[in-house]
Design an enzyme around this catalytic site. Sequence first.
Site, PDB file in Angstrom:
ATOM      1  N   TRP A 316      32.651  34.107  33.628  1.00  0.00           N
ATOM      2  CA  TRP A 316      32.000  33.502  34.801  1.00  0.00           C
ATOM      3  C   TRP A 316      31.392  32.157  34.412  1.00  0.00           C
ATOM      4  O   TRP A 316      30.741  32.022  33.390  1.00  0.00           O
ATOM      5  CB  TRP A 316      30.919  34.444  35.318  1.00  0.00           C
ATOM      6  CG  TRP A 316      30.322  34.056  36.647  1.00  0.00           C
ATOM      7  CD1 TRP A 316      30.632  32.967  37.399  1.00  0.00           C
ATOM      8  CD2 TRP A 316      29.332  34.773  37.380  1.00  0.00           C
ATOM      9  NE1 TRP A 316      29.890  32.952  38.564  1.00  0.00           N
ATOM     10  CE2 TRP A 316      29.083  34.052  38.570  1.00  0.00           C
ATOM     11  CE3 TRP A 316      28.620  35.937  37.152  1.00  0.00           C
ATOM     12  CZ2 TRP A 316      28.153  34.469  39.520  1.00  0.00           C
ATOM     13  CZ3 TRP A 316      27.701  36.355  38.104  1.00  0.00           C
ATOM     14  CH2 TRP A 316      27.476  35.629  39.279  1.00  0.00           C
ATOM     15  N   CYS A 317      31.610  31.146  35.258  1.00  0.00           N
ATOM     16  CA  CYS A 317      30.946  29.852  35.157  1.00  0.00           C
ATOM     17  C   CYS A 317      31.142  29.245  33.766  1.00  0.00           C
ATOM     18  O   CYS A 317      32.273  29.072  33.327  1.00  0.00           O
ATOM     19  CB  CYS A 317      29.472  30.010  35.525  1.00  0.00           C
ATOM     20  SG  CYS A 317      28.581  28.452  35.756  1.00  0.00           S
TER      21      CYS A 317
END
Length: 583
Positions: A316-317
């Site tokens: 994520w991210c």
Amino acid sequence: MDKKTESGNYSIDPQEFMNYVAHETNKVLEMFSASGGDDIFRQFTQSWTELATRSLEDPTVWIKAITDYQQAQFSLWRNLLNGNTSDTPVAQPEKGDRRFQGEEWSKNPIYDYIKQSYLLTSRMLVDMASNAKLAPSEQTKLEFYTKQYVDALSPTNFAFTNPEVMQQAMETKGQSLVDGLRNLLADIEKGRISMTDETAFELGKNLATTEGSVVYQNEMFQLIQYKPEGEQVYERPTLIVPPSINKFFILDLQPHNSYVRYCVEQGQNVFLVSWVNPTADQRDLSWDDYVRDGVLRAIEVTKEISGSEKLNAVAWCVGGTLLATALGLLANRKDTSVGSATFLTTLTDFKDPGDLCVFIDEYQVKQLESKVNSQGVLNGRELATSFNMLRSNDLIWSYVVNNYLKGQTPPPFDILYWNSDSTNLPANMYTFYINKMYLENKLSEPNGLEVCGEPIDLGKIKIPCYFLSTLEDHIAPWKGTFKATETFGTDIEFVLGASGHVAGVINPASKNRRNYWIKGEQGKGPDHWLETAERQEGSWWPNWAEWVRRRAGKKIDAPKEYGNATYKPIEAAPGSYVRRRID
């Protein structure tokens, strides 16, 4: 300052109250300055100075704006004198603006005048900024800092111009103001604004409760292995790499909205990286370290414990940016340890950084670099303040009003508790990340970035990839994340969810809310993709679970114990690294 009367209620001496407010306001300004407030005012002043200089060449922008403003103010005064400010308003809040919802803002002509006058003034400033015709980067900054300025000056943010605050103060005989000042003092002590009742949550008790054990750790991360739910699991394990810029428990909040628990329930053998919250002593940890001793080491240990030659990775991210870098290295080495990769709201091309662009130019980056290098870390609280500024009315000023002016305690909210638990970034890692990714955009350039002594070319990534982006993401804009479909050397399953960077990802299948889009035509840009995509109702989680299931191999007996002979259990999940808070 507050004294009990004979009736048991509280009363306030007016002069003592005003002296106290002045004293505490100064302390707030000092806290604001220390957390970057000076930079905000400097940017605003610099942007408007540039606008004034340009307007000397063509003053028509100023003249028209001021003329329109004066005419509207005249109409507002006329309505006030005639007693019909609310019947024929000259200015109204924009759709979605929740600041002026109280009845008194419309019923009371004085407050109605204050509201409309503020809206007129703010609209004039915003319009002047939007018509400045500066260079694109300067234009964006001018509009952003102008919006910050007018939001800060809203009459809702001051006790004596907010009828709801005054009404509550009268009803409670001043107790709400006393409680508000106490809340303010507590937040000054913490160095941040409280957005939720932080006493309502505890890691391992009602957050991050999915059963598991830490089976490996080094100076950078702990690796958590989660207990399978059934007697069998898929033979290919799932390794989750959260962002190092936040704590992992956003993915393991409460049982009903835990992505980790959902993965376990799907029969996956789940492992997760819990990054350290670095101190100044770890200032030299680099991007290379996070890739080599972080992501690649987690892959190696997960394979050894599970006995599988391949695993499915989820990131994520910033965790996704690290994973993409690691996959580039594995591609160079012809290492097939990762069978598939899922990227959640991840930028690999930083040409369009979204709303964050207002903080990213050479001057601002160099200024922050100097500060970070002297401190040893990028302080997580300063980073959180920057993100909150992107939605200042919702994430700053609404809490100022409710907490400090109305004396309310914010209700428990797990995502906001996570948001308040900030993490630092090591100086070395941060300076590389902000320069090589945001300023220079080297990761998207074939062989433009060297990591661990090797060039990175995302075009060499050939494994199946699933990209989940969100429509309203202001941190990793979906059209920016979509560029991975053009730079990766593989077909990408691109999925666009509703909502934003966090709420769009944490959209549990059990609630089946919102919607998402799939199967758009690639190769002709993001807008064409969305035009040709199919809208699906509900959560994207089941769509992803089916995608990864097809790449998870056959079912095998679930492990009976954590770890193996080499990697033995160290402590129960969620581990100790995630508990380290910024003092």
